[in-house]
Motif scaffolding. Structure first.
Motif, PDB file in Angstrom:
ATOM      1  N   GLU A 116       0.822  -1.217   0.000  1.00  0.00           N
ATOM      2  CA  GLU A 116       0.000   0.000   0.000  1.00  0.00           C
ATOM      3  C   GLU A 116       0.851   1.260   0.000  1.00  0.00           C
ATOM      4  O   GLU A 116       0.337   2.362  -0.205  1.00  0.00           O
ATOM      5  CB  GLU A 116      -0.938  -0.001   1.209  1.00  0.00           C
ATOM      6  N   TYR A 117       2.120   1.143   0.278  1.00  0.00           N
ATOM      7  CA  TYR A 117       3.058   2.260   0.273  1.00  0.00           C
ATOM      8  C   TYR A 117       2.579   3.425   1.135  1.00  0.00           C
ATOM      9  O   TYR A 117       2.479   4.564   0.686  1.00  0.00           O
ATOM     10  CB  TYR A 117       3.347   2.708  -1.165  1.00  0.00           C
ATOM     11  N   ASN A 118       2.270   3.079   2.381  1.00  0.00           N
ATOM     12  CA  ASN A 118       1.979   4.105   3.379  1.00  0.00           C
ATOM     13  C   ASN A 118       3.256   4.443   4.135  1.00  0.00           C
ATOM     14  O   ASN A 118       4.198   3.653   4.182  1.00  0.00           O
ATOM     15  CB  ASN A 118       0.917   3.619   4.363  1.00  0.00           C
ATOM     16  N   ILE A 119       3.271   5.620   4.739  1.00  0.00           N
ATOM     17  CA  ILE A 119       4.460   6.079   5.449  1.00  0.00           C
ATOM     18  C   ILE A 119       4.044   6.806   6.720  1.00  0.00           C
ATOM     19  O   ILE A 119       3.008   7.484   6.751  1.00  0.00           O
ATOM     20  CB  ILE A 119       5.330   6.994   4.547  1.00  0.00           C
ATOM     21  N   LYS A 156       9.505   6.978  -5.401  1.00  0.00           N
ATOM     22  CA  LYS A 156       8.241   6.300  -5.129  1.00  0.00           C
ATOM     23  C   LYS A 156       7.326   7.229  -4.350  1.00  0.00           C
ATOM     24  O   LYS A 156       7.747   7.926  -3.445  1.00  0.00           O
ATOM     25  CB  LYS A 156       8.485   5.006  -4.331  1.00  0.00           C
ATOM     26  N   PHE A 158       4.390   7.973  -1.742  1.00  0.00           N
ATOM     27  CA  PHE A 158       3.840   7.383  -0.521  1.00  0.00           C
ATOM     28  C   PHE A 158       2.685   8.233  -0.001  1.00  0.00           C
ATOM     29  O   PHE A 158       2.624   9.447  -0.242  1.00  0.00           O
ATOM     30  CB  PHE A 158       4.910   7.284   0.571  1.00  0.00           C
ATOM     31  N   ILE A 177       8.189   2.900   6.981  1.00  0.00           N
ATOM     32  CA  ILE A 177       7.353   2.271   5.974  1.00  0.00           C
ATOM     33  C   ILE A 177       7.334   0.769   6.264  1.00  0.00           C
ATOM     34  O   ILE A 177       8.052   0.290   7.149  1.00  0.00           O
ATOM     35  CB  ILE A 177       7.867   2.540   4.539  1.00  0.00           C
ATOM     36  N   ASP A 181       7.761  -3.117   1.573  1.00  0.00           N
ATOM     37  CA  ASP A 181       7.875  -1.986   0.648  1.00  0.00           C
ATOM     38  C   ASP A 181       9.309  -1.485   0.585  1.00  0.00           C
ATOM     39  O   ASP A 181       9.815  -1.140  -0.495  1.00  0.00           O
ATOM     40  CB  ASP A 181       6.947  -0.850   1.092  1.00  0.00           C
ATOM     41  N   LEU A 185      11.817  -1.429  -2.668  1.00  0.00           N
ATOM     42  CA  LEU A 185      12.477  -0.229  -3.142  1.00  0.00           C
ATOM     43  C   LEU A 185      13.977  -0.450  -3.315  1.00  0.00           C
ATOM     44  O   LEU A 185      14.593   0.072  -4.253  1.00  0.00           O
ATOM     45  CB  LEU A 185      12.234   0.923  -2.157  1.00  0.00           C
TER      46      LEU A 185
END
Length: 386
Positions: A116-119, A156, A158, A177, A181, A185
């Motif tokens: 989901e590429y949340n940060i 990328k 986020f 993160i 993910d 990266l």
């Protein structure tokens, strides 16, 4: 009495503040950074870390183990750029080694889901970038990728899923993160991580324990611990605490010198009275005791008042400074400059006992010379011109 009171109070207050900084370093800074790390040599990463983590958890002195993938990069948003250390974590086990979940201001680490590429950002970092929960940020890694458009940096997008605040410098340069993910990266093979983070029961044994854990494994590991990354800060606080205590102890010595000078003046003023007491049968020892009791009483009352004032200030200085900051609209300790943003204080009763004992001892020693001079008074000499 007033000089002794101020000296003792200042010594208790300052040592309590230094103890507070020491506590914040251990609980906040070292609660976020690993006590120790184990990692594989080379860029390929560490495989089979689950079995290794299970084995290390059984080692005496190890309180928790969690995997990590770490990268250095830049976060950009709205034209602003900030260097950042990105930690790829597994939210399910991160609580074993970190206090981040206890300091989330918005969102939670559980929102970091693979793919989901949340940060999660530090509060100061988010404020600098001008973002909040739900906004987008771009992570730029210092690695280039070759494409049809030429050589371009690896980037990328986020989504900000949460903000944390520990009131320290980490709020301005740290982001989290999901570990999958982060591995993607860095183009690591599936199931590999950079290493394992360890939380120890006794953080002061980190160098010794980390080496022992690494030596117990069959394959070689590189070992690091908090004394290499933040040890200089801890040593600076310890050295400053000792030097400030020594300097403030001089205030107590000055107050003790005042006791000497005061009693010498009293002896000089009361020479005739001392002589009359001697002619009435008073012994030199009794005269000695009179002035020693007077000096010790001055020291006891001054020390007692100083202890009361110092303990009161040590217990309230954090709220008092916060109130002054609100009234004046300023901040004495900016988290952009210092590693915490408020004035901490921790009263250690052993320090209070040591200060009290030292002040009473110095006060007692200060009475010896004036009392000895009084006991040496000769009646005939003192009364010759009366």
């Amino acid at each position: 009495m007033l000089g002794l009171m101020l000296g003792v109070a200042a010594l208790i207050l300052v040592l309590s503040v230094m103890n507070g900084f020491d506590r914040e370093l251990r609980q906040r800074i070292l609660g976020m950074v690993p006590h120790a790390t184990l990692g594989a040599y080379g860029d390929e990463g560490l495989d089979g870390w689950q079995e290794l983590a299970t084995e290390i958890r059984l080692e005496p002195g190890v309180a928790g183990v969690a995997p990590f993938v770490q990268a250095q990069g830049m976060l950009t948003s709205y034209g602003r750029v900030q260097g950042v250390q990105v930690n790829g974590i597994d939210p399910r086990v991160e609580n074993e080694v970190s206090i981040i979940s206890d300091h989330m201001q918005q969102g939670e680490t559980g929102l970091l889901q693979a793919g989901e590429y949340n940060i999660v950002l530090g509060e100061l970092l988010a404020r600098f970038l001008g973002v909040s929960v739900g906004d987008k940020v771009t992570l730029v890694l210092p690695e280039a990728s070759v494409s049809v458009a030429g050589v371009v940096p690896r980037m990328k997008r986020f989504t900000v899923a949460g903000l944390f605040s520990v009131g320290a410098e980490l709020d301005a340069n740290l982001a989290y993160i999901h570990i999958d993910d982060a591995a993607r990266l860095k183009r690591m093979q599936p199931g590999r991580v950079d290493g394992l983070r360890l939380k120890l029961d006794d953080l002061f044994k980190a160098p010794e324990l980390a080496r022992r854990v690494a030596m117990a494994q069959e394959r070689p590991f590189y070992v690091s611990d908090w004394t290499r990354t933040h040890g200089n800060l801890f040593q600076a606080i310890q050295m400053e605490k000792r030097m400030i205590a020594l300097l403030l102890l001089l205030i107590v010595f000055v107050a003790a010198f005042n006791i000497v000078s005061t009693l010498v003046m009293v002896v000089t003023d009361k020479r005739s009275d001392i002589a009359i007491l001697r002619t009435m049968g008073a012994t030199p020892a009794s005269i000695l005791r009179i002035f020693m009791v007077q000096g010790v009483l001055i020291g006891f009352i001054g020390t007692a008042l100083g202890v009361g004032l110092g303990v009161t200030l040590a217990l309230t200085v954090t709220d008092l400074v916060a109130w002054v900051e609100r009234m004046l609209g300023i901040q004495f300790l900016s988290s952009e400059v210092y590693f915490i943003s408020y004035l901490p204080s921790e009263l250690v009763w052993s320090d209070v006992g040591l200060i009290t004992s030292a002040a009473l001892l110095i006060s007692f020693v200060a009475t010896l010379y004036p009392a000895w001079r009084a006991s040496r008074t000769q009646p005939a000499e003192a009364l010759r011109y009366e």
